[in-house]
Design a protein around this motif. Structure first.
Motif, short mmCIF file in Angstrom:
data_model
loop_
_atom_site.label_atom_id
_atom_site.label_comp_id
_atom_site.label_asym_id
_atom_site.label_seq_id
_atom_site.Cartn_x
_atom_site.Cartn_y
_atom_site.Cartn_z
N ALA A 183 0.91 -1.25 -0.15
CA ALA A 183 -0.03 -0.06 0.23
C ALA A 183 0.91 1.31 -0.01
N ASP A 184 1.94 1.19 0.80
CA ASP A 184 2.90 2.40 0.68
C ASP A 184 3.51 2.53 -0.42
N VAL A 185 3.94 1.44 -1.05
CA VAL A 185 4.67 1.75 -2.53
C VAL A 185 3.74 2.30 -3.54
N LEU A 186 2.48 1.63 -3.31
CA LEU A 186 1.52 2.05 -4.38
C LEU A 186 1.23 3.55 -4.29
N ASN A 187 0.97 4.11 -3.01
CA ASN A 187 0.83 5.48 -2.70
C ASN A 187 1.85 6.26 -3.21
N ARG A 188 3.03 5.94 -2.91
CA ARG A 188 4.30 6.66 -3.43
C ARG A 188 4.11 6.73 -4.92
#
Length: 427
Positions: A183-188
């Motif tokens: 989720a973090d990498v997709l948000n970034r």
């Protein structure tokens, strides 16, 4: 220019690179090589110099031997090529030894006639690095003047890997990761493609305002003012029409006719000149049709913006266009503009890299849309009639799979993963 004033400016500017926090860029630089760093404004060319300076310092070179001058300083507006040798004299004076100083000359294209000075200093075996934001620095005349004494290095906005590191995300996100990590990498990634990747943008909350300031600097400074254009409305309209036509080839004739249909009638040669100024400033770059004849290669390219955030300023609701534009940027980062094409000859392939026999299609999603899936996969099958055994990749926003269409294996990969997988494929 007054020598004492110039010396004070050089001392003042030293504080810039001494106090700047460093995030190393992923470029492989050799020792004992003179570099010419080029690219759009604010893309991090100066930081490439700071990185070089830090490395010299770590290797025991005293700061007194470092000469750094940024010619964007308003106090240097009246400086001429005749004053450049004074910089060298002051550098030798400050170093206080017979050892040659290392010269770093930032945005040197602001000084008319800089080429001869730079070549002479290089001939004298000084280590010298220069930057510039105008691709006329790479014209055949200037390249001939530099005479092979410099390695020309294109500096781009952050790669996705660099962007993650700048945001303190240094895990290997290609390994097995948790749901939160994903989720973090997709948000970034969503932030990365929406607002682009200018290095300074990472620390700025109001990203759109900052992007607009970069756009205005390039548009007004490097395109309008530098080229003494009075019809700025026509330039804005051309940029708008190019942005609307990304993903499709666009000829000068077509662009001229589009302008006429809006009531803006200007000669085709003027359109050609204006578009040339846009590419000179690195705001835009072009890719040619690999299957076209020479004349069509030159006159009907695809246009892309050098940063997806800048494209987002010109277009609204442009996620799919930004996705293709992002893939274009990453491909030229990996292989160089001269080695990346599109393919159009009874079949349309978004990108083709001949040296890798690599064919790429880009689509937001394909697996749940039968028509889109059929269109994109069939294009690879048709391409196989022209270029057998090409490696076929279908880049999507988030989907991942392996497809087989008439014996052609197609790798479907989410864009964030493709970006990170390519970290070792830099040109």
């Amino acid at each position: 220019m007054n020598r004492d004033t110039l010396k004070q400016i050089m001392i003042d500017q030293k504080e810039i690179y001494l106090n700047n926090p460093m995030i190393p860029r992923h470029y492989s630089l050799e020792d004992n090589v003179n570099y010419c760093f080029v690219g759009i404004r604010r893309t991090g060319k100066s930081y490439m110099m700071y990185q070089q300076i830090k490395r010299l310092e770590a290797n025991g070179v005293p700061l007194s031997q470092i000469v750094y001058v940024n010619f964007e300083d308003e106090r240097l507006l009246e400086m001429t090529a005749d004053d450049l040798n004074t910089i060298l004299e002051i550098g030798l004076e400050i170093s206080g030894t017979d050892t040659k100083p290392y010269l770093f000359l930032d945005e040197i294209q602001n000084i008319n006639g800089w080429e001869k000075f730079v070549r002479r200093i290089a001939d004298m075996k000084y280590r010298i690095n220069i930057t510039g934001s105008n691709s006329k620095m790479l014209s055949s005349e200037i390249a001939s003047t530099l005479g092979g004494r410099f390695v020309i290095l294109n500096v781009y906005p952050y790669s996705f890997s660099e962007y993650l590191i700048a945001n303190h995300m240094e895990k290997n996100y290609l390994d097995v990761i948790s749901t939160k990590d994903r989720a973090d990498v997709l948000n970034r990634y969503n932030e990365y493609v929406t607002y682009g990747a200018f290095p300074e943008l990472v620390e700025i909350r109001n990203k759109r305002t900052f992007l607009n300031s970069i756009y205005q600097t390039v548009y007004l400074g490097d395109i309008i003012t530098r080229n003494k254009i009075t019809n700025d409305f026509a330039v804005r309209l051309i940029l708008k029409k190019i942005a609307e036509s990304i993903t499709k080839p666009l000829s000068f004739n077509r662009l001229t006719n589009i302008l006429k249909s809006t009531g803006t009638s200007i000669a085709k040669q003027t359109v050609i000149n204006y578009v040339g100024y846009m590419t000179d400033s690195y705001l835009l770059f072009t890719l040619q049709n690999y299957a076209a004849k020479l004349v069509e290669k030159e006159t009907s390219p695809k246009y892309y913006f050098m940063d997806t955030g800048l494209l987002g300023l010109v277009l609204l609701d442009c996620k799919s266009v930004q996705l293709e534009n992002l893939v274009a940027i990453e491909l030229i980062r990996r292989y160089g503009t001269e080695n990346v094409y599109f393919f159009e000859n009874n079949v349309e392939i978004d990108f083709y890299v001949p040296s890798e026999k690599l064919a790429i299609q880009v689509s937001m999603q394909v697996l749940d849309n039968i028509d889109t899936k059929e269109r994109e996969t069939r294009a690879f099958v048709k391409l196989n009639n022209f270029i057998p055994d090409s490696k076929c990749i279908l880049i999507t926003n988030s989907e991942e799979a392996t497809l087989n269409c008439d014996g052609i294996e197609i790798e479907v990969v989410p864009v964030w993963k493709w970006l990170l997988e390519g970290e070792g494929k830099r040109k």
